[in-house]
Design a protein around this motif. Structure first.
Motif, PDB file in Angstrom:
ATOM      1  N   ARG A  81       0.860  -1.189   0.000  1.00 27.81           N
ATOM      2  CA  ARG A  81       0.000   0.000   0.000  1.00 27.81           C
ATOM      3  C   ARG A  81       0.892   1.233   0.000  1.00 27.81           C
ATOM      4  O   ARG A  81       1.755   1.387   0.862  1.00 27.81           O
ATOM      5  CB  ARG A  81      -0.905  -0.002   1.221  1.00 27.81           C
ATOM      6  N   TYR A  82       0.660   2.117  -0.977  1.00 28.67           N
ATOM      7  CA  TYR A  82       1.478   3.308  -1.153  1.00 28.67           C
ATOM      8  C   TYR A  82       0.718   4.575  -0.770  1.00 28.67           C
ATOM      9  O   TYR A  82      -0.444   4.747  -1.157  1.00 28.67           O
ATOM     10  CB  TYR A  82       1.921   3.437  -2.613  1.00 28.67           C
ATOM     11  N   PHE A 124       0.295   2.667   5.768  1.00 28.82           N
ATOM     12  CA  PHE A 124       0.850   2.481   4.430  1.00 28.82           C
ATOM     13  C   PHE A 124       2.243   1.883   4.552  1.00 28.82           C
ATOM     14  O   PHE A 124       2.860   1.908   5.618  1.00 28.82           O
ATOM     15  CB  PHE A 124       0.895   3.810   3.660  1.00 28.82           C
ATOM     16  N   ASP A 125       2.744   1.340   3.425  1.00 29.13           N
ATOM     17  CA  ASP A 125       4.047   0.674   3.421  1.00 29.13           C
ATOM     18  C   ASP A 125       5.169   1.523   2.851  1.00 29.13           C
ATOM     19  O   ASP A 125       6.320   1.399   3.266  1.00 29.13           O
ATOM     20  CB  ASP A 125       3.958  -0.634   2.606  1.00 29.13           C
ATOM     21  N   TRP A 164      -2.752   4.092  -2.719  1.00 27.58           N
ATOM     22  CA  TRP A 164      -2.848   3.193  -3.871  1.00 27.58           C
ATOM     23  C   TRP A 164      -2.472   1.781  -3.456  1.00 27.58           C
ATOM     24  O   TRP A 164      -1.428   1.558  -2.842  1.00 27.58           O
ATOM     25  CB  TRP A 164      -1.923   3.674  -4.990  1.00 27.58           C
ATOM     26  N   GLU A 165      -3.337   0.841  -3.818  1.00 28.58           N
ATOM     27  CA  GLU A 165      -3.055  -0.572  -3.588  1.00 28.58           C
ATOM     28  C   GLU A 165      -3.719  -1.381  -4.695  1.00 28.58           C
ATOM     29  O   GLU A 165      -4.941  -1.373  -4.835  1.00 28.58           O
ATOM     30  CB  GLU A 165      -3.574  -1.025  -2.220  1.00 28.58           C
TER      31      GLU A 165
END
Length: 240
Positions: free
Chosen positions: A2-3, A26-27, A202-203
């Protein structure tokens, strides 16, 4: 993965702080350019981007700051950039200079302006059609216009392109037959007449758009402290 997708922070630290407080987990951070310009805290913004190892690309303000020696110092924008450059740490200058004009992440294109030209404002349907022709990526993220939204292309013999705005937030799901040019909006200076800091998550085939309120008076205080123009604060109150 996940961004957190950010663009056009423009030295507005209180806005970025609000995003970080409001964002779901998020990552990794993707940054679409223009860390500097307009507001005083460019060095602090770059500190954070460097600390979290964000994947960054150049925006026009970033490039102008790096090329100030070759530009005439005329106009408020370049004067602000000169002020900021004199205060950036050497580590942040090197960090900024390392950013490419575009890059790919999981097959998705990151560019500041358009897939055709990183300095082009992608704000019309015909420009979006050209943008789709300039990339094979199914999904591209861009900034530059400070407008949260997406150009969508439905594949077929004659591709159909339309625009969907997300100034109030929302969700975009991409079916297999659709391509998209997505703008998360501006963290530091939205121009779609909705105040607040814009960002996206975004994912996979899903993009979520957010708009978060924050105390813009803190920005006004910073502007007064550093002698920046008052109109920079007024724009934030109007979302323009």
């Amino acid at each position: 993965m996940r961004y957190l997708v950010l663009s056009d922070i423009h030295g507005n630290w209180p806005a970025l702080e609000a995003v970080l407080q409001a964002a779901p987990p998020f990552d990794r951070v993707l940054f679409l350019g223009d860390a500097v310009g307009y507001y005083p805290d460019g060095d602090r913004v770059l500190d954070w981007l460097r600390e979290v190892e964000a994947l960054c690309i150049l925006g026009n303000h970033d490039a102008w700051l790096l090329a100030l020696d070759q530009l005439p110092l005329e106009g408020v924008v370049l004067e602000i950039l000169a002020w900021q450059r004199a205060r950036l740490s050497e580590a942040n200058l090197r960090f900024l200079a390392s950013w490419p004009w575009q890059r790919e992440v999981e097959g998705t294109l990151l560019v500041h302006g358009s897939p055709c030209d990183p300095l082009e404002y992608l704000d019309e349907l015909e420009l979006a059609r050209e943008g789709f022709r300039c990339t094979e990526a199914r999904l591209a993220f861009h900034g530059h216009t400070h407008l949260a939204g997406a150009f969508l292309e439905l594949s077929g013999p004659r591709p159909w392109v339309r625009y969907q705005g997300f100034a109030q937030g929302g969700e975009l799901l991409l079916p297999p037959t659709v391509r998209a040019l997505v703008n998360p909006g501006s963290v530091g200076q939205p121009r779609d007449r909705v105040p607040g800091a814009a960002f996206a998550l975004w994912e996979g085939n899903r993009v979520e758009f957010f708009r978060v309120a924050y105390p813009v008076e803190r920005v006004a205080e910073r502007l007064r402290e550093e002698g920046f123009p008052e109109w920079l604060y007024t724009r934030l109150t109007r979302g323009e």
